[in-house]
Design an enzyme around this catalytic site. Structure first.
Site, mmCIF file in Angstrom:
data_model
loop_
_atom_site.group_PDB
_atom_site.id
_atom_site.type_symbol
_atom_site.label_atom_id
_atom_site.label_comp_id
_atom_site.label_asym_id
_atom_site.label_seq_id
_atom_site.Cartn_x
_atom_site.Cartn_y
_atom_site.Cartn_z
ATOM 1 N N GLU A 35 22.635 75.872 57.231
ATOM 2 C CA GLU A 35 23.488 75.716 58.417
ATOM 3 C C GLU A 35 23.529 74.234 58.795
ATOM 4 O OE1 GLU A 35 25.620 77.477 60.611
ATOM 5 O OE2 GLU A 35 25.783 75.420 61.305
ATOM 6 N N ILE A 188 42.012 83.076 73.522
ATOM 7 C CA ILE A 188 41.270 81.993 74.181
ATOM 8 C C ILE A 188 42.024 81.476 75.398
ATOM 9 C CG2 ILE A 188 40.405 79.626 73.889
ATOM 10 C CD1 ILE A 188 39.740 80.332 71.002
ATOM 11 N N ARG A 274 43.018 79.640 65.111
ATOM 12 C CA ARG A 274 41.984 79.022 64.278
ATOM 13 C C ARG A 274 42.320 79.277 62.808
ATOM 14 N NH1 ARG A 274 37.276 77.647 67.072
ATOM 15 N NH2 ARG A 274 35.997 77.875 65.212
ATOM 16 N N ASP A 313 35.339 84.692 59.284
ATOM 17 C CA ASP A 313 36.611 84.018 59.545
ATOM 18 C C ASP A 313 37.204 83.374 58.295
ATOM 19 O OD1 ASP A 313 36.179 84.778 62.131
ATOM 20 O OD2 ASP A 313 36.273 82.768 63.006
ATOM 21 N N HIS A 445 30.798 112.495 85.177
ATOM 22 C CA HIS A 445 31.615 112.186 86.347
ATOM 23 C C HIS A 445 30.756 111.476 87.394
ATOM 24 C CE1 HIS A 445 34.714 112.657 89.380
ATOM 25 N NE2 HIS A 445 33.777 113.114 90.216
HETATM 26 P P1 FAD Z 1 31.127 81.018 62.433
HETATM 27 O O1 FAD Z 1 30.594 81.746 63.589
HETATM 28 O O2 FAD Z 1 32.165 79.995 62.672
HETATM 29 O O3 FAD Z 1 29.888 80.357 61.703
HETATM 30 C C1 FAD Z 1 30.043 79.512 60.621
HETATM 31 C C2 FAD Z 1 28.862 78.563 60.562
HETATM 32 O O4 FAD Z 1 28.893 77.895 59.309
HETATM 33 C C3 FAD Z 1 28.911 77.468 61.625
HETATM 34 O O5 FAD Z 1 27.703 77.460 62.344
HETATM 35 C C4 FAD Z 1 29.097 76.165 60.844
HETATM 36 O O6 FAD Z 1 28.406 75.072 61.402
HETATM 37 C C5 FAD Z 1 28.497 76.555 59.492
HETATM 38 N N1 FAD Z 1 29.041 75.787 58.364
HETATM 39 C C6 FAD Z 1 30.326 75.582 58.056
HETATM 40 N N2 FAD Z 1 30.442 74.893 56.916
HETATM 41 C C7 FAD Z 1 29.182 74.647 56.500
HETATM 42 C C8 FAD Z 1 28.636 73.941 55.383
HETATM 43 N N3 FAD Z 1 29.410 73.375 54.459
HETATM 44 N N4 FAD Z 1 27.299 73.862 55.289
HETATM 45 C C9 FAD Z 1 26.489 74.408 56.217
HETATM 46 N N5 FAD Z 1 26.950 75.079 57.279
HETATM 47 C C10 FAD Z 1 28.275 75.202 57.417
HETATM 48 N N6 FAD Z 1 34.922 87.100 68.492
HETATM 49 C C11 FAD Z 1 34.604 88.301 68.996
HETATM 50 O O7 FAD Z 1 34.421 89.264 68.248
HETATM 51 N N7 FAD Z 1 34.463 88.498 70.361
HETATM 52 C C12 FAD Z 1 34.643 87.492 71.235
HETATM 53 O O8 FAD Z 1 34.513 87.706 72.445
HETATM 54 C C13 FAD Z 1 34.991 86.207 70.735
HETATM 55 N N8 FAD Z 1 35.170 85.175 71.581
HETATM 56 C C14 FAD Z 1 35.463 83.936 71.060
HETATM 57 C C15 FAD Z 1 35.645 82.890 71.945
HETATM 58 C C16 FAD Z 1 35.945 81.624 71.470
HETATM 59 C C17 FAD Z 1 36.142 80.485 72.434
HETATM 60 C C18 FAD Z 1 36.050 81.403 70.057
HETATM 61 C C19 FAD Z 1 36.356 80.040 69.512
HETATM 62 C C20 FAD Z 1 35.871 82.452 69.168
HETATM 63 C C21 FAD Z 1 35.580 83.730 69.663
HETATM 64 N N9 FAD Z 1 35.409 84.816 68.809
HETATM 65 C C22 FAD Z 1 35.119 86.051 69.322
HETATM 66 C C23 FAD Z 1 35.526 84.679 67.341
HETATM 67 C C24 FAD Z 1 34.132 84.576 66.687
HETATM 68 O O9 FAD Z 1 33.437 83.498 67.248
HETATM 69 C C25 FAD Z 1 34.276 84.399 65.186
HETATM 70 O O10 FAD Z 1 35.069 85.448 64.652
HETATM 71 C C26 FAD Z 1 32.914 84.437 64.507
HETATM 72 O O11 FAD Z 1 32.068 83.442 65.007
HETATM 73 C C27 FAD Z 1 33.073 84.255 63.001
HETATM 74 O O12 FAD Z 1 31.827 84.289 62.389
HETATM 75 P P2 FAD Z 1 31.566 83.533 60.999
HETATM 76 O O13 FAD Z 1 30.159 83.857 60.635
HETATM 77 O O14 FAD Z 1 32.642 83.853 60.040
HETATM 78 O O15 FAD Z 1 31.729 81.983 61.331
HETATM 79 P P1 NAD Z 2 45.395 83.526 69.166
HETATM 80 O O1 NAD Z 2 45.987 83.713 67.825
HETATM 81 O O2 NAD Z 2 44.747 84.668 69.844
HETATM 82 O O3 NAD Z 2 46.510 82.980 70.173
HETATM 83 C C1 NAD Z 2 47.262 81.840 69.905
HETATM 84 C C2 NAD Z 2 48.513 81.894 70.783
HETATM 85 O O4 NAD Z 2 49.123 80.634 70.744
HETATM 86 C C3 NAD Z 2 49.542 82.917 70.302
HETATM 87 O O5 NAD Z 2 49.982 83.697 71.383
HETATM 88 C C4 NAD Z 2 50.655 82.051 69.709
HETATM 89 O O6 NAD Z 2 51.926 82.655 69.828
HETATM 90 C C5 NAD Z 2 50.533 80.802 70.577
HETATM 91 N N1 NAD Z 2 51.035 79.582 69.952
HETATM 92 C C6 NAD Z 2 50.901 79.180 68.667
HETATM 93 N N2 NAD Z 2 51.449 77.958 68.498
HETATM 94 C C7 NAD Z 2 51.939 77.571 69.715
HETATM 95 C C8 NAD Z 2 52.604 76.404 70.196
HETATM 96 N N3 NAD Z 2 52.866 75.380 69.384
HETATM 97 N N4 NAD Z 2 52.960 76.360 71.494
HETATM 98 C C9 NAD Z 2 52.680 77.401 72.332
HETATM 99 N N5 NAD Z 2 52.055 78.520 71.929
HETATM 100 C C10 NAD Z 2 51.676 78.610 70.649
HETATM 101 O O7 NAD Z 2 44.384 82.282 68.985
HETATM 102 P P2 NAD Z 2 43.270 81.704 69.953
HETATM 103 O O8 NAD Z 2 43.456 82.192 71.332
HETATM 104 O O9 NAD Z 2 43.224 80.244 69.686
HETATM 105 O O10 NAD Z 2 41.950 82.362 69.370
HETATM 106 C C11 NAD Z 2 41.548 82.086 68.007
HETATM 107 C C12 NAD Z 2 40.826 83.269 67.425
HETATM 108 O O11 NAD Z 2 39.552 83.395 68.041
HETATM 109 C C13 NAD Z 2 41.525 84.599 67.683
HETATM 110 O O12 NAD Z 2 42.413 84.922 66.650
HETATM 111 C C14 NAD Z 2 40.402 85.566 67.742
HETATM 112 O O13 NAD Z 2 40.210 86.084 66.456
HETATM 113 C C15 NAD Z 2 39.210 84.752 68.154
HETATM 114 N N6 NAD Z 2 38.840 85.058 69.565
HETATM 115 C C16 NAD Z 2 38.507 86.326 69.901
HETATM 116 C C17 NAD Z 2 38.158 86.620 71.202
HETATM 117 C C18 NAD Z 2 37.765 88.025 71.554
HETATM 118 O O14 NAD Z 2 37.519 88.801 70.647
HETATM 119 N N7 NAD Z 2 37.667 88.385 72.831
HETATM 120 C C19 NAD Z 2 38.177 85.651 72.186
HETATM 121 C C20 NAD Z 2 38.546 84.368 71.819
HETATM 122 C C21 NAD Z 2 38.867 84.087 70.500
#
Ligand code: FAD
Ligand code: NAD
Length: 469
Positions: A35, A188, A274, A313, A445
């Site tokens: 990591e 987001i 993303r 992802d 309930h």
């Molecule tokens: P990541 O969690 O991104 O982990 C990847 C790790 O790999 C990172 O720590 C990175 O540093 C490491 N890494 C990358 N390249 C290398 C390398 N070359 N060498 C060593 N380490 C490396 N999902 C939900 O289900 N529910 C939610 O409520 C939710 N809320 C979110 C809110 C926000 C603001 C964001 C941005 C995302 C949210 N997500 C949510 C999405 C969720 O965070 C991701 O789907 C999830 O973290 C993906 O897991 P992952 O293991 O694929 O990657």
């Molecule tokens: P998203 O795909 O959910 O939303 C992006 C939005 O931006 C869409 O509605 C799209 O139409 C709009 N958009 C794209 N280009 C644009 C532009 N040029 N101008 C205006 N609007 C534009 O993406 P996000 O909110 O960035 O979240 C990223 C990923 O993180 C999600 O796909 C989700 O998988 C994950 N996430 C999950 C949770 C959760 O599970 N509760 C919370 C946060 C993030």
């Protein structure tokens, strides 16, 4: 250069990678996890967990402010205030506790954790840069699991920097901007936009498409859109962002008719999606088959190269932590010799907006598109006693089932705390429940879950707590 060898090498310590490593360790597989940043990945450090902490704090603050006005409950408080630095410290404390937990679990499972950035040399070898002035480390493996996650998408017309921030910076505010413009009304944009509004910022959301949360149907998102308006969040739908104005204090947007306007902004949160992290760490050299921007995998998370696996992802939508974890756990079991396939009947999606939104399985439009002849019915929380006691009569539970055999293919809900119904929804679909099962099971309930039973009863044409159509 020091060379180590291992059976399973996991690249990335997010939910996909760390869960795979823990399970592999439990199964006796020699496992090394690399990591580069912090264990827990995006989810734990700058995603799911900190965002839900901030959303909770903002909700509590808004509730306190509401009590300072007029409360039907008879609660009165003096004018509340929030000390943002303490809120951020509290959120960081939760993240640190959970990250420590992940480190402990990896250790207990016998996983070797290497801090550093992995660079792929070939399908069996990586080099890890462990820090300034330190020698690189070479790790040779039998199985390589790619779990590097995703990275935020930037707008070419408005790159990150200065007042233009991503979710990562938005989750660690030093001060609250007076005026926040959010670009993107997806997960987001709406989760954090709502939180910032509740904390006191003026929030304006710009979305390219003509609806908020455009991935979901109108019926489901209508209560979220109504709540945003009630909270005073301004929406500019069907608009494209042109960039900051010359003085850098406003975001220029263009609507569908080509009219341009400027939205004053002290900070701009860009949340337009993303992308899988596929470049910059040698993965390109493996020449893996791709699915657009994501690594193509089969139903066992195998890539096109033997013994190179990918989860989370990196493998594309849905980019959700629970999907990454489920994939990671499965890969570890397959490497240990178990027969597993990734074939969930449904992957729940929850949007932690106000009200919350849950989608599991097929929505009515999706069922139709798939050529399924379905019936659907919803039960409104306005008729649910528990929702009333929580002052949250907005929203509903909706069920979608096949017309011929009543097999349930989808559950959706919008309303306060409905994220907690996602477990029941997932079980229902995974266990092949029919409408008669959901209608016949006794639901406690008064609970929000009763709306599941009532939605099923309504789909069967015999509702009890709403009038028959
Ligand atoms: P990541 O969690 O991104 O982990 C990847 C790790 O790999 C990172 O720590 C990175 O540093 C490491 N890494 C990358 N390249 C290398 C390398 N070359 N060498 C060593 N380490 C490396 N999902 C939900 O289900 N529910 C939610 O409520 C939710 N809320 C979110 C809110 C926000 C603001 C964001 C941005 C995302 C949210 N997500 C949510 C999405 C969720 O965070 C991701 O789907 C999830 O973290 C993906 O897991 P992952 O293991 O694929 O990657
Ligand atoms: P998203 O795909 O959910 O939303 C992006 C939005 O931006 C869409 O509605 C799209 O139409 C709009 N958009 C794209 N280009 C644009 C532009 N040029 N101008 C205006 N609007 C534009 O993406 P996000 O909110 O960035 O979240 C990223 C990923 O993180 C999600 O796909 C989700 O998988 C994950 N996430 C999950 C949770 C959760 O599970 N509760 C919370 C946060 C993030």
């Amino acid at each position: 250069m020091e060379t180590r060898s291992t059976t399973l090498l996991v690249i990335g310590g997010g939910p996909g990678g760390y869960v795979a490593a823990i399970r592999a360790g439990q199964l006796g597989i020699a496992t090394t996890l690399v990591e580069g940043d912090r264990l827990g990945g995006t989810c734990l450090n700058v995603g799911c967990i900190p965002s839900k902490a901030l959303i909770h704090a903002a909700g509590e603050f808004e509730q306190a402010r509401a009590y300072a006005q007029e409360s039907p409950l008879g609660i009165h408080v003096a004018s509340p205030r929030i000390e943002l630095a303490q809120t951020v410290r509290w959120k960081d404390g939760i993240v640190a506790r959970l990250a420590g937990g992940v480190a402990g679990l990896l250790k207990k499972s016998g996983v070797q954790v290497v801090g550093g950035w992995a660079r792929i040399i070939d399908g069996k070898t990586v080099e890890v840069t462990t820090g300034a002035g330190q020698d690189a480390l070479r790790i040779v493996c039998e199985h390589m699991l790619l779990a590097p996650g995703s990275q935020v998408v930037a707008l070419p017309a408005m790159p990150f920097g200065g007042k233009v921030i991503s979710s990562t910076e938005a989750l660690a505010p030093k001060a609250l901007p007076k005026r926040l413009v959010v670009v993107g009304a997806g997960y987001i944009g709406l989760e954090l936009g709502t939180a910032y509004r509740k904390l006191g910022a003026e929030v304006t959301v710009v979305e390219a498409l003509d609806r908020v949360l455009p991935a979901y149907d109108d019926e489901l998102t209508a209560p979220v859109a109504a709540s945003l308006r009630r909270l005073g969040v301004r929406l500019h739908l069907g608009c494209t962002v042109q960039g900051l104005n010359a003085s850098g204090d406003a975001v220029r947007i263009r609507d569908a008719q080509g009219e341009e306007s400027a939205l004053p902004a002290d900070q701009v949160l860009v949340a337009v999606g993303r992308w899988p992290r596929t470049a910059g760490w040698g993965m390109e050299g493996l020449m893996l088959n791709m699915n657009d921007r994501a690594v193509r995998i089969d139903d066992q998370c195998r890539t096109s190269m033997r013994n190179v696996w990918a989860v989370g992802d990196l493998t594309g939508e849905p980019m959700l932590a629970h999907r990454a974890m489920a994939q990671g756990e499965m890969v570890a079991e397959i490497i240990a010799g178990r027969r597993r396939h990734f074939m969930p009947s449904a992957i729940p999606a929850v949007c932690f907006t106000d009200p919350e939104l849950v989608v599991v399985g097929r929505t009515p439009p999706e069922a139709k598109q798939a050529g399924l002849d379905c019936i659907s019915a919803m039960f409104p929380f306005a008729a649910n006693g528990r929702a009333m006691t929580l002052e949250s009569g907005d929203g509903f539970v909706r069920v979608v089932a096949r017309r011929d055999n009543h097999a349930i293919v989808g559950w959706q809900a919008v309303g306060q705390s409905v994220s907690e119904l996602s477990a029941a929804f997932s079980h229902s679909i995974e266990m092949g429940e029919r409408l008669e099962d959901a209608a016949g099971a006794i639901h406690a309930h008064p609970t929000l879950g009763e709306a599941m039973q009532e939605a099923a009863l309504r789909a069967l044409g015999r509702p009890l707590h709403v009038a028959r159509a």
